[in-house]
Motif scaffolding. Structure first.
Motif, PDB file in Angstrom:
ATOM      1  N   GLY A  53       0.808  -1.207   0.000  1.00 38.12           N
ATOM      2  CA  GLY A  53       0.000   0.000   0.000  1.00 38.12           C
ATOM      3  C   GLY A  53       0.846   1.264   0.000  1.00 38.12           C
ATOM      4  O   GLY A  53       1.964   1.280   0.497  1.00 38.12           O
ATOM      5  N   GLY A  54       0.313   2.327  -0.574  1.00 32.54           N
ATOM      6  CA  GLY A  54       1.047   3.581  -0.657  1.00 32.54           C
ATOM      7  C   GLY A  54       1.814   3.689  -1.959  1.00 32.54           C
ATOM      8  O   GLY A  54       1.868   2.760  -2.772  1.00 32.54           O
ATOM      9  N   ASP A  55       2.451   4.852  -2.153  1.00 33.61           N
ATOM     10  CA  ASP A  55       3.218   5.059  -3.380  1.00 33.61           C
ATOM     11  C   ASP A  55       4.587   4.371  -3.264  1.00 33.61           C
ATOM     12  O   ASP A  55       4.887   3.697  -2.270  1.00 33.61           O
ATOM     13  N   ALA A  62       8.986   1.442   4.100  1.00 29.69           N
ATOM     14  CA  ALA A  62       8.503   0.369   4.965  1.00 29.69           C
ATOM     15  C   ALA A  62       9.394  -0.865   4.863  1.00 29.69           C
ATOM     16  O   ALA A  62       9.748  -1.479   5.879  1.00 29.69           O
ATOM     17  N   ARG A  63       9.771  -1.226   3.651  1.00 32.05           N
ATOM     18  CA  ARG A  63      10.578  -2.436   3.457  1.00 32.05           C
ATOM     19  C   ARG A  63      11.997  -2.258   3.978  1.00 32.05           C
ATOM     20  O   ARG A  63      12.564  -3.154   4.613  1.00 32.05           O
TER      21      ARG A  63
END
Length: 354
Positions: A53-55, A62-63
């Motif tokens: 999710g997200g751009d 996040a990763r």
């Protein structure tokens, strides 16, 4: 030289959100590739990370922060060197947002900001050997006493340029990766973010040595003599003989020519051939991240007994992948071969069997 150890690992890949998920997925036969297209009529199998999710930037952050956090590196003072290893860097964001004004080091600086990293930051982009070369550079700094710890991040994130480029060179399999396999017909690419936290503090896995040999006589393929030299130099720098190697983690990605070249070179170095393993069918070829991603996953496999499936071997190569982990592994030779003539090997020692 001061001994250098792998203090922690993190991995986000097509096999799952973290290293434990990847090991669990391997135990259940892995995760199938999904079709990915770059244009109508141009689709190949691909080992993709799950959409979070997200751009592009939100998912990248996040990763990266998850992999770095899992490695334990964020529990340090974050003053050591940070190595960002990638062959694509932030090209996916540039594709998505159309911003091309930043230099290549901008992405590494952005990652350092996400992590609150205070130490020096390096970009390593040597095609597929990026993360392996970053690991060797980080180990050299620690081994010479210039740092107490370092974080190596191998990062290959979603973009269309990489897949289109490999596809245009007709290097991609239309079906599946078959490392060292009969009927192998090309690579399957993949995405990953991998973290290796290196430290002077003793732990199970020690970076015993390694080597990087560049021979650009075949810019898009491996050179047999360079593979031999890479292995020999890595052994010398690790203080080992060929017979001391208990397992070779191959580059082998399913390329007809490169798999054969690598196998022929290993026959020159090793008699008899040690057990072999490739992680490309499980992870996909994660390009600049592969040196870190495959070491993170392989060491976890050796600790837990999980193991990647092997395809039917090509008898002409006189080399086949092990179907289960060897009973005892003390020394591992992990190779990565890349575009531009890069041939890089890292030797790891398992302190549980040393």
């Amino acid at each position: 030289m001061i001994p250098v150890y792998v203090a922690g690992r993190g991995l986000v890949s097509s096999l799952g959100r973290d290293l434990d998920a990847a090991v669990a997925a391997l135990r259940h036969g892995g995760v199938p590739a999904v079709p990915r297209s770059v244009a109508e009529g141009f689709t190949w199998p691909f080992q993709a990370m799950a959409d979070e999710g997200g751009d592009w930037w939100a998912q990248a952050r996040a990763r990266v922060t998850r992999a770095a956090g899992d490695s334990g590196a964020l529990l340090t003072d974050r003053s050591g060197p940070l190595f960002i290893a990638s062959s694509s860097l932030d090209v996916g964001a540039r594709e998505q947002h159309g911003h091309f004004e930043h230099g290549l080091h901008h992405f590494a600086e952005q990652v350092a900001d996400w992590l609150g990293w205070a130490g020096p930051v390096f970009t390593v982009s040597t095609a597929c050997t990026s993360a392996s070369n970053a690991l060797l550079s980080a180990a050299t700094l620690i081994g010479r006493g210039d740092a107490h710890h370092a974080l190596v991040l191998g990062i290959e994130l979603p973009n269309r340029l990489t897949l289109a480029g490999f596809g245009s060179m007709q290097l991609l399999s239309p079906s599946a990766a078959r490392p060292l396999g009969a009927g192998r017909d090309g690579l399957v690419l993949g995405e990953a973010v991998a973290a290796l936290h290196l430290s002077r503090t003793p732990s199970r896995w020690r970076v015993a040595g390694g080597a990087n040999v560049v021979d650009g006589s075949d810019p898009a393929g491996a050179v047999q003599g360079a593979v031999v030299a890479m292995c020999q130099q890595a052994l010398i720098r690790s203080g080992l003989q060929p017979g001391d190697i208990d397992l070779v983690k191959l580059q082998a990605a399913g390329s007809g020519a490169n798999d054969a070249t690598e196998a022929a070179a290993l026959h020159e170095v090793f008699t008899p051939m040690p057990p072999l393993v490739s992680l490309k069918a499980a992870l996909g070829h994660t390009l600049g991240a592969s040196g870190a991603a495959e070491i993170a996953l392989l060491t976890a496999c050796l600790e837990t007994g999980a193991w990647p499936a092997a395809c039917a071997p090509d008898p002409a190569l006189r080399a086949e992948l092990a179907t289960q982990p060897p009973a005892r592994v003390c020394h591992v030779l992990a190779t990565i071969l890349g575009f531009g003539g890069g041939h890089t090997a890292v030797v790891l020692e398992d302190g549980a069997h040393a």
